[in-house]
Enzyme design. Structure first.
Site, PDB file in Angstrom:
ATOM      1  N   HIS A  75       0.799  -1.228   0.000  1.00  0.00           N
ATOM      2  CA  HIS A  75       0.000   0.000   0.000  1.00  0.00           C
ATOM      3  C   HIS A  75       0.831   1.278   0.000  1.00  0.00           C
ATOM      4  CE1 HIS A  75      -3.540  -2.418   0.615  1.00  0.00           C
ATOM      5  NE2 HIS A  75      -3.093  -2.904   1.755  1.00  0.00           N
TER       6      HIS A  75
ATOM      7  N   GLN B  73       0.128 -14.301   5.313  1.00  0.00           N
ATOM      8  CA  GLN B  73      -0.913 -13.395   5.785  1.00  0.00           C
ATOM      9  C   GLN B  73      -2.309 -13.976   5.567  1.00  0.00           C
ATOM     10  OE1 GLN B  73      -0.473  -9.342   4.432  1.00  0.00           O
ATOM     11  NE2 GLN B  73      -1.489  -8.585   6.258  1.00  0.00           N
TER      12      GLN B  73
ATOM     13  N   GLU C 297      -5.975 -13.194   5.574  1.00  0.00           N
ATOM     14  CA  GLU C 297      -6.885 -12.052   5.531  1.00  0.00           C
ATOM     15  C   GLU C 297      -8.107 -12.304   4.658  1.00  0.00           C
ATOM     16  OE1 GLU C 297      -4.621  -8.617   4.379  1.00  0.00           O
ATOM     17  OE2 GLU C 297      -3.502  -9.684   2.843  1.00  0.00           O
TER      18      GLU C 297
ATOM     19  N   ASP D  20      -8.822  -6.585   6.163  1.00  0.00           N
ATOM     20  CA  ASP D  20      -9.254  -7.356   4.994  1.00  0.00           C
ATOM     21  C   ASP D  20      -9.994  -8.619   5.404  1.00  0.00           C
ATOM     22  OD1 ASP D  20      -8.501  -5.903   2.618  1.00  0.00           O
ATOM     23  OD2 ASP D  20      -6.428  -6.212   3.200  1.00  0.00           O
TER      24      ASP D  20
END
Length: 260
Positions: A47, A150, A152, A178
């Site tokens: 991001h 991760q 999510e 998320d």
């Protein structure tokens, strides 16, 4: 190289505290965070807009400060993973990992033969530009590289146990925002569905003696997730901490500095 690497921290119940970098990739950032007491840094490419040239410099900054670095790459594409490893990143975090097949492809991109299928580049950044035998280089790189998987998505939660069981997965990292969106409850972290997903993920990591990580925006939040079983506690991010500190100071100044 970091005096105490990420791999040595994995699977330990003792808390590891870090900070999330999304904006300030300055030469002094590693020393600043190390002197502040950080045990690791999470450097974001997903991001932030950081490119690979910035990451390559940041790896050197963190090494100079003996601060272990996790790089969250922007995707699960081979070239994102392998290039990050070649630049010397000790840990790599992959977003939205959902199933065993994805995990195996990621490990193939991270690890050299026989553990994976990573393209060979020796005598470059990841091995300190040093000479050595191919066998020794492969063994050292595979031992050092650390995979933060991760979780999510709902799929990731459903497959958390199977993914945690795989050799090469070192830590399950919950991407809480998320995950809440995937569960259909955006931002509702007290919702029973979210709490159940966390319990499932925690249980998977603990069953297979893997670490657990998560970002928190507050000290109490960090205490809470540590008590849930998370040992990698990432305390807020560079932008938000700076903004909050300045906002507090400016507000106090405005309150105390009045026109007489």
């Amino acid at each position: 190289m970091a005096a105490k690497g990420l791999k040595s921290m994995i699977g330990k119940k003792s808390p590891k505290f870090g900070n999330f970098i999304v904006e300030f990739a300055t030469p002094g950032i590693g020393h600043i965070l190390k002197s502040a007491g950080c045990d690791f840094v999470l450097f974001d490419m997903e991001h932030s807009g950081f490119g690979f040239e910035t990451v390559k410099s940041a790896v050197r900054y963190m090494e100079a400060a003996s601060l272990p670095m996790i790089v969250r790459v922007p995707s699960r594409e081979y070239h994102h993973v392998a290039r990050t490893m070649d630049m010397g990143a000790e840990g790599v975090m992959l977003p939205m990992v959902g199933n065993v097949d994805e995990v195996r492809r990621i490990i193939d991109a991270m690890k050299y033969h026989p553990a994976g299928k990573r393209g060979v580049a020796l005598g470059v950044a990841h091995d300190g530009y040093r000479p050595g035998t191919v066998a020794d280089k492969f063994k050292a790189a595979n031992k050092r590289s650390t995979f933060f998987c991760q979780i999510e998505t709902e799929e990731g939660v459903d497959n958390a146990d199977a993914m945690a069981a795989i050799d090469g997965v070192d830590c399950l990292w919950v991407g809480h925002f998320d995950l809440s969106v995937s569960l259909g409850i955006p931002g509702e972290f007290d919702h029973p569905k979210f709490k159940k997903a966390i319990k499932t993920t925690v249980a998977a990591a603990q069953r297979h003696k893997k670490s657990l990580g998560r970002l928190t925006q507050s000290v109490q939040g960090g205490v809470d997730i540590y008590n849930e079983g998370f040992d990698f506690v990432c305390y807020s991010g560079d932008v938000w901490l700076l903004q909050a500190a300045i906002a507090d100071g400016i507000a106090a100044l405005r309150d105390k500095c009045k026109v007489k």
